[in-house]
Scaffold this active site. Structure first.
Site, mmCIF file in Angstrom:
data_model
loop_
_atom_site.group_PDB
_atom_site.id
_atom_site.type_symbol
_atom_site.label_atom_id
_atom_site.label_comp_id
_atom_site.label_asym_id
_atom_site.label_seq_id
_atom_site.Cartn_x
_atom_site.Cartn_y
_atom_site.Cartn_z
ATOM 1 N N GLY A 578 63.509 63.524 20.400
ATOM 2 C CA GLY A 578 63.053 63.705 19.036
ATOM 3 C C GLY A 578 61.545 63.795 18.918
ATOM 4 O O GLY A 578 60.971 63.209 17.998
ATOM 5 N N GLN A 579 60.901 64.501 19.843
ATOM 6 C CA GLN A 579 59.455 64.724 19.727
ATOM 7 C C GLN A 579 59.170 66.214 19.560
ATOM 8 O O GLN A 579 59.915 67.055 20.049
ATOM 9 C CB GLN A 579 58.705 64.232 20.981
ATOM 10 C CG GLN A 579 58.735 62.738 21.216
ATOM 11 C CD GLN A 579 59.796 62.331 22.202
ATOM 12 O OE1 GLN A 579 60.413 63.160 22.851
ATOM 13 N NE2 GLN A 579 60.031 61.024 22.313
ATOM 14 N N TRP A 660 59.519 70.817 22.527
ATOM 15 C CA TRP A 660 60.433 70.153 21.601
ATOM 16 C C TRP A 660 61.464 69.371 22.389
ATOM 17 O O TRP A 660 62.219 69.939 23.177
ATOM 18 C CB TRP A 660 61.135 71.188 20.717
ATOM 19 C CG TRP A 660 61.592 70.612 19.416
ATOM 20 C CD1 TRP A 660 61.578 69.308 19.037
ATOM 21 C CD2 TRP A 660 62.118 71.324 18.296
ATOM 22 N NE1 TRP A 660 62.052 69.167 17.759
ATOM 23 C CE2 TRP A 660 62.388 70.381 17.283
ATOM 24 C CE3 TRP A 660 62.382 72.670 18.057
ATOM 25 C CZ2 TRP A 660 62.924 70.743 16.059
ATOM 26 C CZ3 TRP A 660 62.914 73.027 16.836
ATOM 27 C CH2 TRP A 660 63.187 72.081 15.842
ATOM 28 N N GLU A 661 61.443 68.065 22.198
ATOM 29 C CA GLU A 661 62.519 67.211 22.691
ATOM 30 C C GLU A 661 63.480 67.007 21.527
ATOM 31 O O GLU A 661 63.246 66.169 20.656
ATOM 32 C CB GLU A 661 61.964 65.863 23.177
ATOM 33 C CG GLU A 661 61.089 65.951 24.405
ATOM 34 C CD GLU A 661 61.888 66.046 25.688
ATOM 35 O OE1 GLU A 661 63.126 65.868 25.638
ATOM 36 O OE2 GLU A 661 61.274 66.290 26.734
ATOM 37 N N VAL A 662 64.543 67.799 21.479
ATOM 38 C CA VAL A 662 65.491 67.683 20.375
ATOM 39 C C VAL A 662 66.359 66.455 20.605
ATOM 40 O O VAL A 662 66.315 65.817 21.650
ATOM 41 C CB VAL A 662 66.349 68.954 20.238
ATOM 42 C CG1 VAL A 662 65.471 70.179 20.089
ATOM 43 C CG2 VAL A 662 67.284 69.119 21.426
#
Length: 958
Positions: A578-579, A660-662
Site C-alpha cells: 500500500g505505498q 506502486w505497492e498495491v
C-alpha cells in the site's frame, strides 16, 4: 557586494573564509549526494578527492572567494577557517558578521498534518521534526537508545475548540539518521489545528519545553466520482488470477479485436524461459553445517531438462577387486561411474575426482559436475544402490494453479500499446507489472485496466479522451518465467529464472533461491555503486545480477523507452504494502546518502498526481486509503532499493516514474484495526483482503494516472510564480520564498546575471516539506523564471538557454537598510590580445598526420555576453593555408579551451565562433588551438604555408 552569489544570502553568523592547504585547495563538507550533484552542476572543481564521512561527504576543492560564498549559501561547510568576512550595509557602513543576528530557527517544525476517513472512522496523521531529534538520552542502553526529546501531539475538535488529549509521537530513524516524529490517531471529529510540543529532561525529574509549533490540518484525498460510476461503464472483467500465458494471449486478442486503437509491441530480448537444467545430488547431504558432505557430488545436464536432460541417470558402481582405476562409461542416457579402489580393495575415488571424471567422460550429457556446496570434495564417494535420475524439478500440477501448458523455451515479452494516435505525438504511459514473480495482483490490475480501455472506448467519453490523448504501453507481467515458477512450483518465487550461481550454490537444494531481482538490475544508484538494498549473493532475494542490465527483462524496459521517446510517465506495479512512491529510491547506508531528490516542482507534481490517483482508489466500497506515511520517495517511506527501474527511467530519460505497492492494509471497523494484505490474497470478494477487490480499486488508480498524463499533454500554460514578500523596503534582514500556483521549479540568480537552467534551483527545506526560506541580509535583486512539470516556461517566451535574446525574466528587489547608496561605474570594455603566432611543426610529405599549433590569448569583457570568433578575410583559398599560388587541400580547423570541438575556419561573411561568454570576464586566458590535417597523398610545395586571420571579440549585450 552581495553576501552570496546564488543561493540566497549568508546568515549573520557566516563562517569565515578558508585559509586553504599547501596545494591550494580547501577542505569542505557537503551534506550528501544531492549537494555533491549540485556542486558538480555549478562547475565546482571536485577533482581533488572525495571521502564519505558519517554525516556527509568531505572534499578538497579549489575555490575562489565568490565560490566559497556560494558553497556556504548552499549549506556546505568550510572545515579550515581563515580570514574574517565582512560585508557592506546601507550607507556604505561596514559591520561585523554577527552585527545583524538572524532569528533563531524554530526547534519544532510540522511537516504534515493530514486527516482522512475510511468506513466511518476518521484519522489524523502528523509528522513533525525537532532539531534535537537524533540525540539520545545519555547513559542508556546502546542497543536500545532512548530519544532525548519527547514530542507530544495535541489536536482540537474543529475551528474554535481547544487543544486536548496529548499523545506521544514516535521517533522514526532510518539507517542511523533521524527522519521525523510521527503518529496516526483515530479521531471522532475532523481537527482544524494541531499543536506539537518538544520537551527535554530537566533538573530533578522535571521537563523543559524545547519548542512548540501549531499547524493547520489538511484533507488527505478528495471525494471523487470514479469512472466506474458512469452510466453504462463496463468494468470487472477478471474472474481470477491469470498466469502469463493467459495474460499475453488475451493481449494478443485485444490487438486483433481493436486494431484501430491497439497493437502488440514485441521486445527484442528473450527471457531465459521457464526451463532448467536437469540435476541430481548424489551422496549424503549434510545434516547440519558443521558436518559437510565431502563425499557428495552435484551433476547438471548439458541440455535443458525438457530437451533431453530429464531422464539422464548417474550410477556410482563398485567393482570387485583392488587397484582399480576410476572410469566412466555411457550407454544411451545412462552414465556409469566405475569407482576406483586402492590396493586393499577399498573405494578410493573422492567427490572432486568423480566430478572431474563425469565432466570429462559423460559424452556431453553432463557439462557441470562439482562437489556439494563449498566443500572441497575430499570425501570418498560411496556406491549407489540404484541409478540416480536427473530432473529439472519443474511441475505444472501445483494445487490451485490455473490450468495450461507452460512453454519451456525462451519467452518474448510483449506490451499492449493502446492509443488512437500511436505516432509519438501524445504523451506515453508505461505500466510495467510484476517484476517480482510472487506478486499476482499487479498482473490482474493491468489486465483489468486494458479491458476497461478497449471495451469502453466507443461509449464512454472519459475513456475516449484517455485513448485519444495518450499513448499507453501495458506489460502485464515483466517476469513471465518467474511468474510461471510461482504459479506452478514455488509460490514465493520473487526473481527471474536465470541461474548465475557458482558451484557453491548451484545444487538443486537451492533451486527456489536462484534468479535475479529485476528491480535491482538497473543503472542508477545500483548495488555496484555502493547503494543499499541489493545483494551480490546469487541466492539472496535482492540479488542484483552479475552486472547492471545483465537481464533481458531489464534490457527490454530500457529498449522500450529508448524506442518510444514519447513515454513520459511510468508506473512499476508491485505488491503488497500500500505505498505509492518515486525518487529518491536508494541510499548509501553509511550517512544515508540518497540519490538526488527531484526538483521541488517535480516533487510537488508527484504529490499532486498521487493524491488524484489515490483518491480514485479510495472511491470503492472498501474505501482503501493509501496513507500519507506511505507516499513519497521510496527510500523515505519503504527502504533503499538499489538499482530500481524507477530511478533509471527518471534520471536517464526524464520520465515521471512511480512505484506502486498495491494491496496494503484495509480498515476493519469491527476490530478497529488495519488488516494487512498479502502477495496472493484470496480472490473472492471481501470487505477486507481480496484479490478481486484490490484488482478493481487499484485499476481505478491506473485509469486516473492515464488522465494525469492526458492533462499533462494538454498543459500549454506556464505557471505563475511570486516572490514573497515581493519587492519592498526592510529595515533589517528578512526571509523570502518563492510560491507558484502549480507545481513548478524556480531557477534564480542574485548576482545580476540572467537566470538559466544552470542557475541556482529553489529547493525544498527538507524532504516532504515546502520550499526553503532565503535569508536576505543585503539589498538583493532576484531574477528568476519557472518551469512547470509539463515544461512550460514562465515568463512566456523566455528562453533560459539564450537569455540575451529572449523576453524578460522576472525580477524583484528586496531593499535592506536605510536607503543610502554607494557605488561606481564600469566603462564598456572589450579587450583581446594574442601572445605570438601559432606555428605548426614542419609538414612531412607522404605521411598522414594531424598537426596542432596553439596561441595564448587574454580576454577582458564587461558585456553581459560576448563571443570570440576567428575568420579568414582572404578571398583566395578561404579557410586554407597558402604557399604562394599553392594551397593545402585540407581546411584549417580551430577550437578554444572551454569552447566547442574543432571546426573549419570560416570566411569574413561566416566567421567561426570558438568561445562564448555568458557573463563578464577579466583576464580570461583561453588557448586557441589550430589543427591541420595532412593526408598521405597530399602534394606539398617547398616553402612556408600561412594565412593571416582575424580574431574578433564581440557582444550584443553591451
Amino acid at each position: 557586494m552581495l553576501a552570496a552569489v546564488s543561493a540566497g544570502v549568508l546568515t549573520a553568523s557566516a563562517p569565515a573564509f578558508a585559509s586553504g592547504t599547501d596545494d591550494g585547495t580547501v577542505r569542505v563538507k557537503l551534506t550528501g549526494a544531492a549537494m555533491l550533484a549540485e556542486a558538480q552542476e555549478r562547475g565546482f572543481d571536485l577533482d581533488h578527492g572525495l571521502e564519505r564521512v558519517p554525516d556527509g561527504i568531505e572534499a578538497k576543492m579549489h575555490l575562489s572567494k565568490a565560490q566559497e560564498l556560494e558553497l556556504l549559501a548552499m549549506g556546505g561547510e568550510i572545515l579550515e577557517p581563515g580570514e574574517e568576512f565582512q560585508w557592506g550595509l546601507s550607507k556604505a557602513r561596514i559591520v561585523a558578521a554577527d552585527a545583524l543576528p538572524r532569528p533563531a530557527a524554530p526547534t519544532v517544525r510540522i511537516v504534515r498534518a493530514d486527516y482522512f476517513s475510511t468506513k466511518g472512522q476518521g484519522f489524523l496523521y502528523v509528522e513533525a521534526r525537532t532539531t534535537k531529534g537524533k540525540e539520545n538520552l545519555p547513559g542508556g542502553d546502546p542497543e536500545n537508545p532512548q530519544p532525548l526529546v519527547t514530542m507530544t501531539l495535541e489536536s482540537d475538535s474543529g475551528p474554535g475548540t481547544a487543544f486536548a488529549t496529548p499523545r506521544a509521537m514516535n521517533r522514526f530513524m532510518d539507517s542511523g539518521e533521524y527522519m521525523f516524529h510521527r503518529n496516526r490517531i483515530p479521531v471522532d471529529k475532523r481537527p482544524d489545528q494541531i499543536r506539537v510540543t518538544a520537551t527535554l529532561p530537566g533538573p530533578g525529574g522535571t521537563t523543559v519545553t524545547d519548542g512548540q509549533a501549531v499547524g493547520k490540518v489538511s484533507d488527505w484525498l478528495d471525494e471523487v466520482t470514479p469512472l466506474t460510476a458512469a452510466p453504462g461503464y463496463k468494468y470487472d472483467f477478471v474472474d481470477g488470477y491469470k498466469h502469463p500465458q493467459q495474460l499475453y494471449a488475451r493481449f494478443e486478442e485485444m490487438a486483433q479485436q481493436y486494431p484501430e486503437i491497439a497493437e502488440i509491441v514485441r521486445m527484442p530480448n528473450q527471457t531465459n524461459g521457464y526451463q532448467r537444467k536437469a540435476q541430481a545430488t548424489i551422496g549424503p547431504a549434510p545434516t547440519n553445517p558443521m558436518t559437510p558432505a565431502q563425499s557428495t557430488v552435484v551433476v547438471s545436464s548439458a541440455a535443458w531438462g525438457h530437451e533431453g536432460g530429464n531422464g539422464i541417470s548417474v550410477e556410482m558402481v563398485e567393482r570387485p577387486g583392488a587397484n582399480l582405476p576410476l572410469s566412466v562409461t555411457v550407454e544411451g542416457k545412462a552414465v556409469k561411474v566405475h569407482l576406483a579402489k586402492d590396493s586393499g580393495g577399498a573405494l578410493a575415488s573422492t567427490a572432486k575426482q568423480v566430478a572431474d571424471a563425469i565432466e570429462a567422460g559423460s559424452q556431453g550429457l553432463i557439462d557441470r559436475a562439482h562437489p556439494y556446496r563449498a566443500n572441497e570434495g575430499t570425501g570418498i564417494v560411496p556406491a549407489t544402490t540404484v541409478p540416480i535420475v536427473l530432473t529439472d524439478f519443474l511441475s505444472q500440477k501445483r494445487n490451485g494453479a490455473p490450468a495450461g501448458e507452460v512453454p519451456r523455451g525462451p519467452y518474448t515479452i510483449r506490451a499492449l500499446r493502446i492509443g488512437k494516435h500511436r505516432d509519438g505525438s501524445k504523451p506515453g504511459v508505461l505500466i510495467q507489472a510484476s517484476d517480482h514473480a510472487r506478486e499476482w495482483v499487479p498482473m490482474t490490475i493491468t489486465l483489468e485496466a486494458a479491458e476497461r480501455l478497449v471495451r469502453n472506448y466507443a461509449t464512454d467519453p472519459a475513456t475516449r479522451d484517455i485513448i485519444d490523448n495518450t499513448d499507453i504501453f501495458l506489460i502485464p507481467v515483466n517476469n513471465p518465467d518467474g511468474a510461471n515458477y510461482s504459479f506452478y512450483n514455488f509460490a514465493s518465487q520473487r526473481k527471474n529464472m536465470t541461474n548465475h550461481c557458482p558451484d557453491a550454490a548451484a545444487d538443486p537444494g537451492n533451486r527456489n533461491a536462484w534468479g535475479v531481482d529485476l528491480n535491482r538490475n538497473y543503472r542508477v544508484g545500483s548495488g555496484f555503486d555502493g547503494y543499499d538494498g541489493a545483494s551480490d549473493s546469487c541466492t539472496s532475494g535482492n540479488y542484483m545480477g552479475p552486472a547492471e542490465l545483465s537481464e533481458p527483462e531489464s534490457k527490454n524496459s530500457v529498449w522500450l523507452v529508448e524506442q518510444y521517446r514519447n513515454i513520459k510517465f511510468m508506473m512499476s506495479v508491485h505488491s503488497n504494502g500500500g505505498q505509492l512512491f518515486w525518487q529518491p529510491g536508494a541510499y548509501i547506508a553509511e550517512g544515508r546518502i540518497t540519490t538526488p531528490r527531484p526538483p521541488l516542482g517535480h516533487e510537488s507534481f508527484y504529490w499532486q498526481s498521487a493524491e488524484r490517483i489515490l483518491s480514485h482508489v479510495r472511491a470503492t466500497p472498501r474505501q482503501t486509503v493509501v496513507q500519507t506515511e506511505d507516499v513519497g520517495g521510496s527510500s523515505d517511506v519503504l527502504y533503499s532499493s538499489a538499482g530500481n527501474v524507477r530511478e533509471d527511467m527518471y534520471f536517464n530519460y526524464g520520465i515521471f516514474s512511480f512505484g506502486w505497492e498495491v494491496g496494503g492494509s484495509v480498515y476493519d471497523p469491527n476490530t478497529k484495526r488495519f488488516v494487512d494484505g498479502s502477495f496472493q490474497p484470496p480472490w473472492p470478494d471481501s470487505p477486507l483482503i481480496s484479490g478481486h477487490g484490490e484488482t478493481l480499486e487499484y485499476a481505478n488508480g491506473i485509469m486516473e494516472m492515464f488522465r494525469v498524463a492526458a492533462d499533462w499533454g494538454r498543459d500549454k500554460a506556464p505557471a505563475t510564480s511570486t516572490l514573497t514578500p515581493s519587492a519592498r523596503q526592510f529595515d533589517s534582514p528578512t526571509a523570502v520564498r518563492f510560491d507558484t500556483n502549480e507545481p513548478a521549479t524556480i531557477y534564480y540568480t542574485t548576482d545580476g546575471t540572467a537566470p538559466t537552467l544552470q542557475s541556482t534551483r529553489y529547493k525544498q527545506t527538507e524532504f516532504r516539506e515546502p520550499g526553503e526560506e532565503l535569508w536576505v541580509d543585503k539589498t538583493t535583486t532576484f531574477k528568476w523564471f519557472s518551469v512547470d512539470a509539463a515544461g512550460n516556461v514562465e515568463p512566456a517566451g523566455y528562453d533560459p538557454n539564450n537569455p540575451a535574446t529572449a523576453n524578460s525574466y522576472r525580477s524583484e528587489t528586496i531593499n535592506i537598510g536605510e536607503g543610502g547608496t554607494v557605488g561606481g561605474t564600469v566603462p564598456a570594455t572589450l579587450s583581446l590580445s594574442l601572445a605570438g603566432t601559432a606555428t605548426f611543426d614542419p609538414f612531412v610529405p607522404g605521411v598522414a598526420e594531424d598537426y596542432e599549433a596553439s596561441v595564448n590569448t587574454n580576454v577582458i569583457s564587461t558585456a553581459g555576453n560576448a563571443t570570440l570568433s576567428v575568420a579568414d578575410p582572404s578571398s583566395t583559398h578561404t579557410g586554407k593555408l597558402v604557399n604562394g599560388a599553392f594551397a593545402l587541400p585540407e581546411p584549417l580547423q580551430v577550437m578554444a579551451t572551454g569552447g566547442p570541438a574543432f571546426a573549419n575556419v570560416g570566411g569574413a561573411a561566416a566567421p567561426t565562433n570558438v568561445l562564448t561568454y555568458d557573463a563578464p570576464v577579466s583576464n580570461a586566458k583561453p588557448t586557441i588551438t589550430f589543427k591541420q590535417a595532412i593526408k598521405a597523398n597530399d602534394a606539398l610545395r617547398t616553402g612556408t604555408y600561412s594565412k593571416t586571420l582575424t580574431f574578433t571579440l564581440s557582444t550584443t549585450n553591451p
